[in-house]
Structures are given as structure tokens and as C-alpha cells.
Design a protein around this motif. Structure first.
Motif, PDB file in Angstrom:
ATOM      1  N   THR A  11       9.211  -1.759  -1.089  1.00 24.88           N
ATOM      2  CA  THR A  11       8.203  -0.712  -0.897  1.00 24.88           C
ATOM      3  C   THR A  11       7.699  -0.102  -2.200  1.00 24.88           C
ATOM      4  O   THR A  11       6.647   0.534  -2.219  1.00 24.88           O
ATOM      5  CB  THR A  11       8.777   0.412  -0.015  1.00 24.88           C
ATOM      6  OG1 THR A  11       9.984   0.906  -0.615  1.00 24.88           O
ATOM      7  CG2 THR A  11       9.064  -0.098   1.384  1.00 24.88           C
ATOM      8  N   GLU A  50       3.705  -1.264  -4.350  1.00 23.81           N
ATOM      9  CA  GLU A  50       2.609  -0.900  -3.455  1.00 23.81           C
ATOM     10  C   GLU A  50       1.325  -1.670  -3.781  1.00 23.81           C
ATOM     11  O   GLU A  50       0.644  -2.161  -2.883  1.00 23.81           O
ATOM     12  CB  GLU A  50       2.347   0.600  -3.548  1.00 23.81           C
ATOM     13  CG  GLU A  50       1.228   1.065  -2.624  1.00 23.81           C
ATOM     14  CD  GLU A  50       0.974   2.550  -2.733  1.00 23.81           C
ATOM     15  OE1 GLU A  50       0.048   3.037  -2.061  1.00 23.81           O
ATOM     16  OE2 GLU A  50       1.697   3.229  -3.489  1.00 23.81           O
ATOM     17  N   LEU A  88       3.459  -3.757   3.988  1.00 19.69           N
ATOM     18  CA  LEU A  88       2.508  -2.657   3.963  1.00 19.69           C
ATOM     19  C   LEU A  88       1.405  -2.879   4.986  1.00 19.69           C
ATOM     20  O   LEU A  88       0.844  -3.971   5.093  1.00 19.69           O
ATOM     21  CB  LEU A  88       1.877  -2.527   2.578  1.00 19.69           C
ATOM     22  CG  LEU A  88       0.787  -1.469   2.427  1.00 19.69           C
ATOM     23  CD1 LEU A  88       1.372  -0.078   2.644  1.00 19.69           C
ATOM     24  CD2 LEU A  88       0.125  -1.572   1.078  1.00 19.69           C
TER      25      LEU A  88
END
Length: 577
Positions: free
Chosen positions: A42, A45, A151
Motif C-alpha cells: 500500500t 501508491e 488500489l
């Protein structure tokens, strides 16, 4: 596919009004690896992916793929482990803009591209690819940016602005930038957005004192000394390397060229030069510029005042006059005797020269009338339009010679020239065939610069299937075909063929002119430059007892101009290949 569109519509309906949205978030690239993207970390990004990182992760060289700017298929970076991710529908980014960032490089601009993602396909969006192409060939660059695989953007996040890394671009150039949504979908017209832009000129970025191409004298002062005019102007900054200048002055039906070489050791900021043999009570219009190709010229004007010459006054007393009088009488007697001795010889020579002198005076009178007429031609408000066609198969030296010929004709022959090298944007927008056909219809004359490469291409094209695309990439073959067809139709109807001309440089042969252009007028450059001028402007070079001389439009004089000197050197270099 239906589920994807439905999801996008739900997201669109759930988007709050613009006034209720949060402040726009700008996302810039991160330094993270492709391995981080594949593992779905994560913290990764929005990552810049380098060519070296892709090679290291995939274990295979990717220079050709990455450098070619071709959109990568999904399975190259995501579909290996999760193939279902590649079944999607993604629309193109929108609101693509280019902004310039300040830098210290005087010859380049730094450009950053920004955009917003589309609402359609946010759940499947995995990144962007930014491609940059210089119009007319040359620079081609790509940047790849990826999200981590877990994402999923929400509809509210569609208001984000994503940015590229900086591009270092040459000044005063034209580019096309394309932003693509990744992974690449099957519908190729929905995943990218393109736009054209231009970098700033050197003048806009650095100012006049830093740009050799844009510099011109801005401070000019004129003073009259007797019948002469003294012109003082500011010199170019030393960093531009300009030490030669020239000026043209027009007045009283004559043109005056002055070459100027400055000496920084005398004055580093200004230089003065003198204009002599000017006509009194006459207005003059002048141009002053650096002695460089296509230099910007500064215009100025002045009026030459009439100056009365004072006769010397004699102030002598009676004694001095008495002493000088006998000397004067003796000298007059000696001079009279000498004149009597030589008078017969001079009389005979004068009789023999009378006829020749009369002819010379008549020639001078004719030349003055014709020179004044030529100046009218050179200042026509609506110059004839000329399209120049050529083949690039003969190499860059030949192309440069054609380009400098076009520049010389437009600058010094009162001709409006159309050349594909000068209309890159129009070619991209209209397409090669459409651009060529429209320019041929708009032009008053069409000149085909023939060469060995063009002749070989025409012969090779004639042997191939007429439906083949052998002409593609070489506009001259299309031009030759269209011109030959139009000349044949005009000949059948008894119409004038003066619109079409062919020319060869001295390093080419007359046999290099294609046979299909045999009806067109032929010229060899630069020998036939006056004839070409006469053809385009419709003026007679020879009349009974008269000869039209256009200044610097001849094989002996054209290279005396800066643009002509550059053209002469280009023709020489092309002939050495």
C-alpha cells in the motif's frame, strides 16, 4: 462489460457537486520498485517505473519495448499472477495540460504533464503511460507510472490531478504528448488522450540579450556630418559571439550595402560606421542586422539635409597681390604653350572616344531606369506563391540545400514560399496527401527540385504495382504524379503550363529530371537564378538595347548576401556526398 459500465454510472451519480468537492489533490510520482507494485504494498501508491527496474524484475531486457513507447499489454506487469485484472474497460484521461518549470538551462525548457483520470474504469485502473513525440521526427520519450495492484479509486478520487516527471525539451520546438490509461484495453480509441504544444522561444525564456537567433540592434542613433551620415548602434553581448554586421539602405532609386566588422577592443558596447555618397534632400530607409542566416533586421530611416559648400575667401593686402601677379602671368603663359602642343593629340582621341562614350551614357541611363523598376518588383504587396517539392532520399545535405534555397527566395526574391519543412503542424493535422493537394491548388507556381534519388524513386515506382504504397513517406513522388497528370490535362486543353517548373542543383544532372515532367520549364541552379526570377515575376531580362539587372539575383552576386552565402556552402556540401 455491462457490470463495469453500471459501476461507473453509480460512481458518477454518487459524485457530489463541484462546489461540495474537497480541495484538489495533486499526486506526484514516487520512488518505488516494480516488485513493490506486484506485491501490492500500500505504500506504493503512484510509482515511477524505470527501464532498469522492469528488466530486473522480469529478468529480461526491455529496452526495445520500453523505448518504443508502445502501450504495454496488461499481462506484462500485472496479468501474470492475476489474469482477471486485465478484463476491463477504461476510458481516456482528461484535462491534460502542460506546464513549464523554471530551470537554469538557457537552451531547454522543463515541462511537466498533468491530467485527471476518467470516471469510467476506476476500479480497474492500474496506472498511466506518458509518451512525448517531437513533430517532424527526432525526440521520442516515455514515462511509466503504476498503482499498487490492490488500489481501487473511488468516484470522489477522480478529481485528483496526476503529474509526470519533468521532460527536458529543446526551446522553440513542437511536440505531441499522449497520456494513456493502463492496462491497455481492447477498445483503442478510449484509453488515451493526445494534445499538441510548443516550448517557449529563447526570447520568451531568456530575454533578447541571451539569444543569438532573436537578437537585433535596439539602440540606433543617426548624425549627419557634411554630406555623410554616421550611424551608431549597440553591439551584441560577447556571449553571443557576433562580431560582424551589415546594413542595407534604400533611397533615391539606389540600394547601398555596407559590411560592418566591429572591434571590441575599441568599444565593447557600441560601434559607428559612415554612409557616404548619399543624395542631398533625400529620404533613406535602412536595415541593420547581425551578419547571420535569417537574422532579425532593425529598421531605421533618416533624411539627408542639403549642405552648402563654402568657397574659400581670399584676404590679401596689396603688397602680396603685387608679388603674386607676375608669377601667375608666367605660369599662365607656360600652361598655354603646353596646351597648344597637346591639343591636336587630345582632339583626335576625343573624336575616337565620342561614339563609345555616347553608348556608355545610354547604357547607364537604361540601367538606372531598369534598376528602379526592379525595386518595384522586390516590394510587391502580394508576392507570388511558390510550392517547392523535393525528395529526402538524397540525404540531409540535399534537404538542407533545398531549405536554404527556399529561405533565400522568400527573403530576397519577393516570393512567398511553401515548404513542408516549415509546416510540420499542418502536415500532422491535414495529412500528407490533403496538405499537398491543397497547397498545389493555392500556389501560383510549383517547383520540383530534381535529384538522382528522386529519379530512381520515380523509376522504381513505375515498375511496381500502381496500387502499392511505395510513395508513402516521400511526398515528392505524390507531387510528381499529380503534376504530370495536371500538365497532361492542361496540354490537351491547350492551357498554359507556366505554373510548373523543374530545377536541378549543379551537383545533379539534367537526366535526373523525370520524363513525366518533360513539359515543365527546366532550370539549373544557381546558374539560371535570373531566369527563374524572370519566370516567376513575368519580367523580361533582355530587350533590344537593354538588359535588366536585379541586384544579387545572379550566379556572381547571390552569395554576397548572408542567406546566399549559407546557400552556396550548402550546395557545396551536398555536392561532396
Amino acid at each position: 462489460m455491462v457490470w463495469t459500465v453500471a459501476l461507473a454510472l453509480v460512481q458518477l451519480l454518487s459524485l457530489p457537486p463541484l462546489s461540495a468537492q474537497e480541495d484538489i489533490t495533486v499526486i506526484t510520482p514516487q520512488n518505488c520498485s516494480l516488485d513493490c507494485i506486484v506485491k501490492g504494498n500500500t505504500i506504493c501508491e503512484y510509482c515511477r517505473i524505470t527501464r532498469e527496474d522492469v528488466t530486473k524484475t522480469l529478468g529480461m531486457p526491455t529496452d526495445d519495448l520500453f523505448g518504443s513507447c508502445v502501450p504495454w499489454p496488461c499481462n506484462f506487469f500485472l496479468g501474470v499472477q492475476t489474469p482477471n485484472v486485465c478484463r476491463h474497460y477504461v476510458h481516456a484521461p482528461y484535462d491534460v495540460t502542460v506546464e513549464f518549470v523554471d530551470n537554469d538551462n538557457p537552451s531547454h525548457d522543463t515541462a511537466v504533464v498533468s491530467w485527471r483520470p476518467s470516471l469510467y474504469g476506476l476500479s480497474f485502473l492500474r496506472g498511466f503511460q506518458v509518451s512525448l513525440q517531437a513533430l517532424g521526427g527526432g525526440l521520442r520519450d516515455c514515462q511509466l507510472f503504476l498503482f499498487h495492484s490492490n488500489l481501487s479509486l473511488s468516484a470522489t478520487q477522480a478529481n485528483r490531478v496526476y503529474k509526470s516527471d519533468p521532460f527536458q525539451l529543446a526551446l522553440d520546438s513542437h511536440f505531441a504528448v499522449t497520456v494513456m490509461a493502463l492496462p491497455v484495453p481492447e477498445l483503442w480509441n478510449n484509453f488515451y488522450h493526445s494534445m499538441y504544444f510548443s516550448t517557449r522561444s529563447c526570447l520568451d525564456k531568456n530575454g533578447l540579450e541571451q539569444c543569438q537567433k532573436d537578437w537585433y540592434p535596439s539602440d540606433i542613433k543617426v548624425e549627419q556630418e557634411g554630406r555623410d551620415i554616421v550611424v551608431t548602434f549597440n553591439l551584441a553581448p560577447p556571449n553571443l559571439g557576433i562580431n560582424k554586421y551589415f546594413s542595407w539602405c534604400y533611397g533615391g532609386g539606389k540600394r547601398n550595402y555596407t559590411g560592418i566588422k566591429a572591434n571590441p577592443a575599441v568599444n565593447k558596447t557600441h560601434h559607428s560606421y559612415r554612409l557616404s555618397n548619399l543624395q542631398p534632400e533625400t529620404n533613406y530607409s535602412c536595415e541593420l542586422a547581425a551578419d547571420a542566416v535569417d537574422a532579425i533586421r532593425k529598421m531605421f530611416s533618416f533624411h539627408v539635409q542639403h549642405v552648402e559648400e563654402e568657397s574659400p575667401s581670399i584676404t590679401a593686402d596689396g603688397t602680396l597681390l603685387a608679388l603674386l601677379l607676375p608669377v601667375v602671368v608666367v605660369m599662365a603663359i607656360v600652361l598655354l604653350g603646353f596646351l597648344i602642343i597637346v591639343s591636336k593629340k587630345k582632339l583626335k582621341r576625343k573624336i575616337r572616344k565620342t561614339a563609345v562614350h555616347t553608348d556608355v551614357i545610354k547604357d547607364h541611363e537604361d540601367k538606372a531606369v531598369l534598376e528602379e523598376h526592379s525595386l518595384v518588383l522586390l516590394t510587391k504587396p502580394n508576392p507570388p506563391r511558390l510550392l517547392i517539392c523535393y525528395s529526402n532520399i538524397d540525404g540531409p545535405a540535399h534537404v538542407r540545400a533545398v531549405m536554404l534555397l527556399a529561405a533565400f527566395m522568400q527573403q530576397h526574391m519577393a516570393i512567398q514560399v511553401c515548404l513542408d519543412l516549415w509546416e510540420a503542424l499542418s502536415l500532422v493535422e491535414e495529412g500528407t496527401m490533403s496538405w499537398l493537394c491543397s497547397r498545389m491548388q493555392e500556389s501560383d507556381f510549383v517547383l520540383v527540385v530534381c535529384s538522382r534519388g528522386l529519379q530512381q524513386q520515380v523509376e522504381r515506382s513505375a515498375l511496381e504495382d500502381s496500387d502499392s504504397d511505395s510513395w508513402e513517406g516521400d511526398t515528392s513522388l505524390v507531387a510528381v504524379s499529380l503534376i504530370a497528370e495536371e500538365m497532361a490535362q492542361a496540354k490537351a486543353k491547350g492551357q498554359d503550363l507556366a505554373k510548373y517548373m523543374t530545377a536541378t542543383f549543379e551537383y545533379s544532372k539534367e537526366s535526373d529530371v523525370p520524363a513525366v515532367l518533360g513539359l515543365a520549364a527546366r532550370y539549373t541552379l544557381m546558374r539560371d537564378l535570373p531566369l527563374l526570377f524572370s519566370h516567376i515575376h513575368g519580367v523580361e531580362l533582355q530587350r533590344p538595347g537593354r538588359s535588366l539587372q536585379v541586384e544579387h539575383i545572379s550566379q556572381e552576386d547571390y552569395y554576397k548576401l548572408p542567406a546566399g552565402s549559407a546557400l552556396q556552402w550548402a550546395i557545396y556540401e551536398a555536392g561532396q556526398e
